[in-house]
Scaffold this motif. Structure first.
Motif, PDB file in Angstrom:
ATOM      1  N   LEU A 146      -1.591  30.157  78.324  1.00 42.16           N
ATOM      2  CA  LEU A 146      -1.801  31.118  79.404  1.00 42.16           C
ATOM      3  C   LEU A 146      -0.589  31.248  80.324  1.00 42.16           C
ATOM      4  O   LEU A 146      -0.456  32.246  81.034  1.00 42.16           O
ATOM      5  N   ARG A 147       0.308  30.281  80.302  1.00 39.62           N
ATOM      6  CA  ARG A 147       1.537  30.371  81.114  1.00 39.62           C
ATOM      7  C   ARG A 147       2.350  31.614  80.743  1.00 39.62           C
ATOM      8  O   ARG A 147       3.113  32.121  81.556  1.00 39.62           O
ATOM      9  N   ASP A 148       2.175  32.128  79.514  1.00 40.24           N
ATOM     10  CA  ASP A 148       2.862  33.361  79.107  1.00 40.24           C
ATOM     11  C   ASP A 148       2.475  34.541  79.989  1.00 40.24           C
ATOM     12  O   ASP A 148       3.232  35.510  80.115  1.00 40.24           O
ATOM     13  N   LEU A 149       1.295  34.476  80.603  1.00 38.25           N
ATOM     14  CA  LEU A 149       0.843  35.571  81.461  1.00 38.25           C
ATOM     15  C   LEU A 149       1.669  35.659  82.742  1.00 38.25           C
ATOM     16  O   LEU A 149       1.677  36.690  83.414  1.00 38.25           O
ATOM     17  N   GLU A 150       2.380  34.591  83.074  1.00 36.90           N
ATOM     18  CA  GLU A 150       3.208  34.595  84.282  1.00 36.90           C
ATOM     19  C   GLU A 150       4.461  35.465  84.125  1.00 36.90           C
ATOM     20  O   GLU A 150       5.203  35.638  85.083  1.00 36.90           O
ATOM     21  N   LYS A 151       4.651  36.025  82.942  1.00 40.00           N
ATOM     22  CA  LYS A 151       5.777  36.942  82.711  1.00 40.00           C
ATOM     23  C   LYS A 151       5.389  38.385  83.040  1.00 40.00           C
ATOM     24  O   LYS A 151       6.217  39.285  82.971  1.00 40.00           O
ATOM     25  N   VAL A 152       4.117  38.606  83.387  1.00 38.71           N
ATOM     26  CA  VAL A 152       3.601  39.939  83.707  1.00 38.71           C
ATOM     27  C   VAL A 152       3.866  40.236  85.184  1.00 38.71           C
ATOM     28  O   VAL A 152       3.730  39.354  86.035  1.00 38.71           O
ATOM     29  N   ARG A 153       4.230  41.474  85.483  1.00 40.71           N
ATOM     30  CA  ARG A 153       4.436  41.896  86.874  1.00 40.71           C
ATOM     31  C   ARG A 153       3.086  42.124  87.550  1.00 40.71           C
ATOM     32  O   ARG A 153       2.164  42.645  86.946  1.00 40.71           O
ATOM     33  N   GLY A 154       3.027  41.758  88.822  1.00 41.39           N
ATOM     34  CA  GLY A 154       1.837  42.045  89.610  1.00 41.39           C
ATOM     35  C   GLY A 154       1.641  43.552  89.744  1.00 41.39           C
ATOM     36  O   GLY A 154       2.582  44.329  89.520  1.00 41.39           O
ATOM     37  N   PHE A 155       0.458  43.965  90.118  1.00 32.87           N
ATOM     38  CA  PHE A 155       0.145  45.386  90.235  1.00 32.87           C
ATOM     39  C   PHE A 155      -1.028  45.570  91.186  1.00 32.87           C
ATOM     40  O   PHE A 155      -1.626  44.599  91.660  1.00 32.87           O
ATOM     41  N   THR A 156      -1.342  46.810  91.478  1.00 33.31           N
ATOM     42  CA  THR A 156      -2.415  47.145  92.414  1.00 33.31           C
ATOM     43  C   THR A 156      -3.487  47.948  91.690  1.00 33.31           C
ATOM     44  O   THR A 156      -3.166  48.795  90.851  1.00 33.31           O
ATOM     45  N   ILE A 157      -4.747  47.653  92.002  1.00 33.35           N
ATOM     46  CA  ILE A 157      -5.857  48.455  91.488  1.00 33.35           C
ATOM     47  C   ILE A 157      -6.792  48.763  92.644  1.00 33.35           C
ATOM     48  O   ILE A 157      -6.698  48.179  93.724  1.00 33.35           O
ATOM     49  N   GLU A 158      -7.726  49.653  92.391  1.00 34.14           N
ATOM     50  CA  GLU A 158      -8.756  49.995  93.358  1.00 34.14           C
ATOM     51  C   GLU A 158     -10.067  49.393  92.882  1.00 34.14           C
ATOM     52  O   GLU A 158     -10.363  49.409  91.690  1.00 34.14           O
ATOM     53  N   THR A 159     -10.838  48.851  93.817  1.00 32.54           N
ATOM     54  CA  THR A 159     -12.171  48.337  93.496  1.00 32.54           C
ATOM     55  C   THR A 159     -13.177  49.098  94.341  1.00 32.54           C
ATOM     56  O   THR A 159     -12.841  49.639  95.397  1.00 32.54           O
ATOM     57  N   GLY A 160     -14.405  49.120  93.885  1.00 37.74           N
ATOM     58  CA  GLY A 160     -15.475  49.748  94.662  1.00 37.74           C
ATOM     59  C   GLY A 160     -16.324  50.669  93.826  1.00 37.74           C
ATOM     60  O   GLY A 160     -16.076  50.873  92.648  1.00 37.74           O
ATOM     61  N   GLY A 161     -17.339  51.227  94.473  1.00 40.09           N
ATOM     62  CA  GLY A 161     -18.342  52.001  93.751  1.00 40.09           C
ATOM     63  C   GLY A 161     -19.202  51.040  92.956  1.00 40.09           C
ATOM     64  O   GLY A 161     -18.829  49.881  92.754  1.00 40.09           O
TER      65      GLY A 161
END
Length: 185
Positions: free
Chosen positions: A65-80
């Motif tokens: 799972l440490r491979d996932l640390e190569k992914v850039r952070g991002f923004t999403i919307e939650t709700g509904g």
């Protein structure tokens, strides 16, 4: 022999989103007869459920799972809100998590690195959501369309990391972040 502990990989939610969803749960609980309403501290966006994992297998998984640390952070919307299952007896009540390309790619990569650690890939398509309640216990047909119109508030969240959660059945809250993985800024 001791039973293996259950784990899952998820996006933790910020306090303000948990607070909003806890208020929704409180309101919805008055009208919807679900058997299980997760504790607000347990609310999250699941990426991958692993089930029972031995200590040795967990160490291998964590390394992969440490491979996932190569992914850039991002923004999403939650709700509904929405529902899974028969509209007359919906098995899951959920809050939405925006299906962005970044979130779907993160879930796909989580599947790939988990498979490298020996875990089976999920056959169903990934449907990001936040479970608010499950296990319908009512006889009446809930008016889902009306409820969907009431709970429309949305909040943006910055996904800067994910966590491997350990499940503690019978405890409240029952999910413990066991290992955290920071995404790239």
């Amino acid at each position: 022999m001791a039973e293996d502990t259950h784990y899952f990989l998820a996006v933790p939610l910020p306090a303000e989103v948990k607070e909003m969803l806890a208020k929704w749960q409180e309101q919805l609980r008055k009208n919807l007869p679900y058997k299980q309403w997760p504790h607000p501290e347990d609310l999250h966006i699941t990426l991958k459920f692993f089930g029972p994992v031995s200590d040795n297998k967990r160490k291998q998984l964590t390394k992969s799972l440490r491979d996932l640390e190569k992914v850039r952070g991002f923004t999403i919307e939650t709700g509904g809100i929405g529902f899974f299952g028969n509209p007359k007896k919906p098995r899951v009540l959920w809050a939405g998590a925006e299906r962005t390309e970044a979130l779907l790619s993160l879930a796909e990569l989580a599947e790939e690195v988990s498979a490298q650690a020996g875990f089976a890939k999920e056959n169903r398509p990934y449907r990001p959501h936040i479970t608010l309640a499950k296990r319908w216990a009512g006889d009446e047909d809930p008016n889902l369309r009306e409820l969907e119109k009431e709970f429309t508030e949305r909040k943006r969240i910055d996904i800067e990391g994910i966590a491997l959660y350990k499940i503690h059945p019978g405890q409240t809250p029952k999910y413990e972040p066991f290992e955290e993985f920071k995404l790239l800024p």
